[in-house]
Design a protein around this motif. Structure first.
Motif, PDB file in Angstrom:
ATOM      1  N   ARG A 119       0.832  -1.207   0.000  1.00  0.00           N
ATOM      2  CA  ARG A 119       0.000   0.000   0.000  1.00  0.00           C
ATOM      3  C   ARG A 119       0.870   1.262   0.000  1.00  0.00           C
ATOM      4  NH1 ARG A 119      -2.765  -1.325   3.939  1.00  0.00           N
ATOM      5  NH2 ARG A 119      -1.720  -0.199   5.611  1.00  0.00           N
ATOM      6  N   GLU A 120       1.935   1.266   0.808  1.00  0.00           N
ATOM      7  CA  GLU A 120       2.817   2.435   0.869  1.00  0.00           C
ATOM      8  C   GLU A 120       3.563   2.636  -0.450  1.00  0.00           C
ATOM      9  OE1 GLU A 120       5.384   2.039   4.201  1.00  0.00           O
ATOM     10  OE2 GLU A 120       3.768   2.217   5.693  1.00  0.00           O
ATOM     11  N   ILE A 121       4.018   1.537  -1.055  1.00  0.00           N
ATOM     12  CA  ILE A 121       4.721   1.635  -2.338  1.00  0.00           C
ATOM     13  C   ILE A 121       3.790   2.175  -3.412  1.00  0.00           C
ATOM     14  CG2 ILE A 121       5.710   0.237  -4.214  1.00  0.00           C
ATOM     15  CD1 ILE A 121       7.017  -1.495  -2.042  1.00  0.00           C
ATOM     16  N   SER A 155      13.589   0.132  10.181  1.00  0.00           N
ATOM     17  CA  SER A 155      12.272   0.727   9.948  1.00  0.00           C
ATOM     18  C   SER A 155      11.691   0.246   8.623  1.00  0.00           C
ATOM     19  CB  SER A 155      12.395   2.252   9.932  1.00  0.00           C
ATOM     20  OG  SER A 155      11.237   2.841   9.393  1.00  0.00           O
ATOM     21  N   SER A 156      10.421  -0.166   8.677  1.00  0.00           N
ATOM     22  CA  SER A 156       9.740  -0.620   7.459  1.00  0.00           C
ATOM     23  C   SER A 156       9.634   0.516   6.449  1.00  0.00           C
ATOM     24  CB  SER A 156       8.343  -1.144   7.806  1.00  0.00           C
ATOM     25  OG  SER A 156       7.648  -1.518   6.644  1.00  0.00           O
ATOM     26  N   ASP A 157       9.424   1.741   6.938  1.00  0.00           N
ATOM     27  CA  ASP A 157       9.333   2.898   6.044  1.00  0.00           C
ATOM     28  C   ASP A 157      10.634   3.111   5.285  1.00  0.00           C
ATOM     29  OD1 ASP A 157       6.733   3.466   6.835  1.00  0.00           O
ATOM     30  OD2 ASP A 157       7.382   4.746   8.489  1.00  0.00           O
ATOM     31  N   ALA A 158      11.763   2.933   5.972  1.00  0.00           N
ATOM     32  CA  ALA A 158      13.062   3.107   5.327  1.00  0.00           C
ATOM     33  C   ALA A 158      13.299   2.022   4.283  1.00  0.00           C
ATOM     34  CB  ALA A 158      14.177   3.081   6.375  1.00  0.00           C
ATOM     35  N   ILE A 159      12.877   0.789   4.581  1.00  0.00           N
ATOM     36  CA  ILE A 159      13.050  -0.314   3.626  1.00  0.00           C
ATOM     37  C   ILE A 159      12.191  -0.074   2.387  1.00  0.00           C
ATOM     38  CG2 ILE A 159      12.746  -2.789   3.261  1.00  0.00           C
ATOM     39  CD1 ILE A 159      13.276  -3.204   6.235  1.00  0.00           C
ATOM     40  N   VAL A 160      10.948   0.354   2.604  1.00  0.00           N
ATOM     41  CA  VAL A 160      10.051   0.651   1.478  1.00  0.00           C
ATOM     42  C   VAL A 160      10.646   1.745   0.600  1.00  0.00           C
ATOM     43  CG1 VAL A 160       7.843   1.725   0.890  1.00  0.00           C
ATOM     44  CG2 VAL A 160       7.909  -0.131   2.540  1.00  0.00           C
ATOM     45  N   SER A 161      11.140   2.806   1.226  1.00  0.00           N
ATOM     46  CA  SER A 161      11.707   3.932   0.477  1.00  0.00           C
ATOM     47  C   SER A 161      12.953   3.511  -0.299  1.00  0.00           C
ATOM     48  CB  SER A 161      12.050   5.076   1.434  1.00  0.00           C
ATOM     49  OG  SER A 161      10.913   5.506   2.150  1.00  0.00           O
ATOM     50  N   ALA A 162      13.813   2.707   0.342  1.00  0.00           N
ATOM     51  CA  ALA A 162      15.028   2.239  -0.320  1.00  0.00           C
ATOM     52  C   ALA A 162      14.693   1.327  -1.497  1.00  0.00           C
ATOM     53  CB  ALA A 162      15.921   1.514   0.675  1.00  0.00           C
ATOM     54  N   CYS A 163      13.687   0.477  -1.329  1.00  0.00           N
ATOM     55  CA  CYS A 163      13.260  -0.409  -2.427  1.00  0.00           C
ATOM     56  C   CYS A 163      12.730   0.407  -3.602  1.00  0.00           C
ATOM     57  CB  CYS A 163      12.182  -1.373  -1.931  1.00  0.00           C
ATOM     58  SG  CYS A 163      12.799  -2.670  -0.838  1.00  0.00           S
ATOM     59  N   MET A 164      11.997   1.461  -3.305  1.00  0.00           N
ATOM     60  CA  MET A 164      11.500   2.327  -4.373  1.00  0.00           C
ATOM     61  C   MET A 164      12.647   3.034  -5.087  1.00  0.00           C
ATOM     62  SD  MET A 164       9.026   3.541  -6.153  1.00  0.00           S
ATOM     63  CE  MET A 164       7.526   3.081  -5.285  1.00  0.00           C
ATOM     64  N   TYR A 165      13.640   3.477  -4.328  1.00  0.00           N
ATOM     65  CA  TYR A 165      14.814   4.147  -4.912  1.00  0.00           C
ATOM     66  C   TYR A 165      15.577   3.200  -5.836  1.00  0.00           C
ATOM     67  CZ  TYR A 165      19.352   6.485  -5.179  1.00  0.00           C
ATOM     68  OH  TYR A 165      20.517   7.078  -5.633  1.00  0.00           O
ATOM     69  N   ILE A 166      15.785   1.952  -5.368  1.00  0.00           N
ATOM     70  CA  ILE A 166      16.504   0.960  -6.181  1.00  0.00           C
ATOM     71  C   ILE A 166      15.702   0.623  -7.435  1.00  0.00           C
ATOM     72  CG2 ILE A 166      17.321  -1.432  -6.234  1.00  0.00           C
ATOM     73  CD1 ILE A 166      17.931  -1.161  -3.247  1.00  0.00           C
ATOM     74  N   ALA A 167      14.387   0.441  -7.287  1.00  0.00           N
ATOM     75  CA  ALA A 167      13.542   0.106  -8.436  1.00  0.00           C
ATOM     76  C   ALA A 167      13.573   1.213  -9.487  1.00  0.00           C
ATOM     77  CB  ALA A 167      12.107  -0.137  -7.961  1.00  0.00           C
ATOM     78  N   ILE A 180      12.765  10.919  -3.176  1.00  0.00           N
ATOM     79  CA  ILE A 180      12.193   9.780  -2.459  1.00  0.00           C
ATOM     80  C   ILE A 180      11.830  10.187  -1.036  1.00  0.00           C
ATOM     81  CG2 ILE A 180      12.634   7.463  -1.572  1.00  0.00           C
ATOM     82  CD1 ILE A 180      12.329   7.465  -4.554  1.00  0.00           C
ATOM     83  N   CYS A 181      12.707  10.938  -0.404  1.00  0.00           N
ATOM     84  CA  CYS A 181      12.481  11.391   0.971  1.00  0.00           C
ATOM     85  C   CYS A 181      11.226  12.261   1.067  1.00  0.00           C
ATOM     86  CB  CYS A 181      13.701  12.154   1.465  1.00  0.00           C
ATOM     87  SG  CYS A 181      13.629  12.634   3.196  1.00  0.00           S
ATOM     88  N   ALA A 182      10.953  13.048   0.022  1.00  0.00           N
ATOM     89  CA  ALA A 182       9.809  13.954   0.032  1.00  0.00           C
ATOM     90  C   ALA A 182       8.471  13.215   0.052  1.00  0.00           C
ATOM     91  CB  ALA A 182       9.864  14.876  -1.187  1.00  0.00           C
ATOM     92  N   VAL A 183       8.454  11.954  -0.426  1.00  0.00           N
ATOM     93  CA  VAL A 183       7.196  11.204  -0.466  1.00  0.00           C
ATOM     94  C   VAL A 183       7.190  10.054   0.541  1.00  0.00           C
ATOM     95  CG1 VAL A 183       6.764  11.787  -2.876  1.00  0.00           C
ATOM     96  CG2 VAL A 183       8.039   9.702  -2.331  1.00  0.00           C
ATOM     97  N   SER A 184       8.198  10.010   1.402  1.00  0.00           N
ATOM     98  CA  SER A 184       8.271   8.938   2.394  1.00  0.00           C
ATOM     99  C   SER A 184       8.161   9.518   3.802  1.00  0.00           C
ATOM    100  CB  SER A 184       9.582   8.156   2.247  1.00  0.00           C
ATOM    101  OG  SER A 184      10.677   8.943   2.661  1.00  0.00           O
ATOM    102  N   LYS A 185       8.259   8.626   4.782  1.00  0.00           N
ATOM    103  CA  LYS A 185       8.103   9.049   6.170  1.00  0.00           C
ATOM    104  C   LYS A 185       9.404   8.922   6.951  1.00  0.00           C
ATOM    105  CE  LYS A 185       3.406   7.184   6.040  1.00  0.00           C
ATOM    106  NZ  LYS A 185       2.491   6.147   6.588  1.00  0.00           N
ATOM    107  N   THR A 186      10.515   8.834   6.253  1.00  0.00           N
ATOM    108  CA  THR A 186      11.795   8.661   6.933  1.00  0.00           C
ATOM    109  C   THR A 186      12.820   9.631   6.377  1.00  0.00           C
ATOM    110  OG1 THR A 186      13.409   6.982   7.591  1.00  0.00           O
ATOM    111  CG2 THR A 186      12.610   6.903   5.328  1.00  0.00           C
ATOM    112  N   SER A 187      13.978   9.682   6.995  1.00  0.00           N
ATOM    113  CA  SER A 187      14.991  10.659   6.630  1.00  0.00           C
ATOM    114  C   SER A 187      15.841  10.175   5.460  1.00  0.00           C
ATOM    115  CB  SER A 187      15.899  10.957   7.826  1.00  0.00           C
ATOM    116  OG  SER A 187      16.660   9.807   8.163  1.00  0.00           O
ATOM    117  N   LYS A 188      16.465  11.118   4.784  1.00  0.00           N
ATOM    118  CA  LYS A 188      17.356  10.805   3.665  1.00  0.00           C
ATOM    119  C   LYS A 188      18.528   9.948   4.136  1.00  0.00           C
ATOM    120  CE  LYS A 188      20.645  13.148   0.626  1.00  0.00           C
ATOM    121  NZ  LYS A 188      21.208  14.457   0.233  1.00  0.00           N
TER     122      LYS A 188
END
Length: 316
Positions: A119-121, A155-167, A180-188
């Motif tokens: 859902r977050e992705i 953090s699950s949020d950090a993993i989701v954000s990193a997966c989106m960045y890699i994809a 990526i940071c602008a649309v996520s809930k975690t820090s750069k």
């Protein structure tokens, strides 16, 4: 409404024209030979989706009586049923003692985490305006990380954000960490840490970021003409080839090149405007630009139409 039915024609054929495709009349429930019109099957059950709704037609809510599509990410796709059997079964029973059917509504914690991540992705993909194929790639990356348990405790949020960045990088539509940071809930910083851990544990790789990966998108957002965009691309590549900006990230060089090309054209953009689009700090843009301006005469492509001559360009 009638349409050719290939699945049914494999079971029912016209005796006179066995190779002719049949046509299914959904209203009458008939299978008809498209060549001679012979009805070779009647009362055919329509196995299509039920699209009729009984609510206000202007409503955007989809009230079709069908289930959600299967998702290969989840075991069983939540479409199986558990039945209580045997006299000693602990399953639910009705008032007469008969076993009751029970939907597998209760999902495991692993699947619950996957549901949340998917859902977050999906929300991040919508905000980043990236294709569905990239979203699926990010989902699969998260599942691999989750099942591997190598990043347990992160953090699950950090993993989701990193997966989106890699994809994004693997799908050749890279986004910066700040985007990526602008649309996520975690820090750069945390996204960067998890990004490196995922690459190490999954033994995957991503292409090296180049200035050209962002140039066309940034120039488009700044509404710069094609000539300025091409000049900025040339300037950025030339500056790196000449080693004028050692240690600077490709995004910083891209921003400085856009600023330089725009200042020499009729479509001038301030460092703040470039900063707002690229996510690079104004001070960083000016520092990179200051390192490039002494060699400006060698950076511009041949044939570029200067509105502001090189000697009149700002020094910082």
């Amino acid at each position: 409404m009638a349409s050719t039915s290939r699945g049914a024609s494999a079971q029912v054929i016209c005796p006179e024209h066995p190779d002719t495709p049949l046509v299914e009349d959904y209203h009458a429930g008939d299978m008809i030979c498209s060549l001679c019109g012979l009805v070779v099957g009647d009362r055919v059950i329509d196995v299509g989706s039920e699209w009729r709704t009984f609510s206000n037609e202007k409503s955007t809510k989809d009230n079709s009586r069908v289930g959600g599509p299967e998702n290969s990410l989840f075991d069983g796709s939540d479409m199986s049923t558990m039945i209580a059997t045997g006299p000693g079964s602990d399953g639910p029973r009705d008032q007469y003692g008969k076993p009751m059917y029970r939907n597998r509504g209760t999902i495991s914690s692993a699947d619950r985490a996957l549901h949340t991540a998917v859902r977050e992705i999906s929300q991040m993909a919508d905000r980043l305006n990236v294709p569905k194929s990239l979203q699926d790639r990010a989902n699969n990356l998260f599942k691999q990380v989750h099942e591997g348990k190598a990043l347990k405790g992160r953090s699950s949020d950090a993993i989701v954000s990193a997966c989106m960045y890699i994809a994004c990088r693997q799908d050749q539509v890279p986004r910066t960490f700040k985007e990526i940071c602008a649309v996520s809930k975690t820090s750069k910083k945390e996204i960067g840490r998890v990004f490196k851990l995922i690459l190490r544990n999954l033994e995957t790789n991503v292409d090296i970021i180049k200035t050209g990966d962002f140039m066309s998108r940034f120039c488009s957002q700044l509404a710069l003409p094609t000539a300025v965009s091409k000049a900025a691309t040339y300037i950025a590549k030339k500056a790196q080839d000449m080693d004028l900006v050692p240690g600077r990230s490709p995004v910083s060089v891209t921003a400085a090149a856009i600023y330089m090309a725009s200042q020499a054209s009729g479509d001038k953009k301030t460092s703040k405007e470039v900063s707002d689009v690229t996510g690079v700090a104004e001070a960083t843009i000016r520092q990179s630009y200051k390192a490039m301006i002494p060699k400006a005469i060698d950076l511009f492509p041949e044939g570029f139409k200067f509105v502001t001559p090189i000697e009149c360009l700002p020094l910082n």
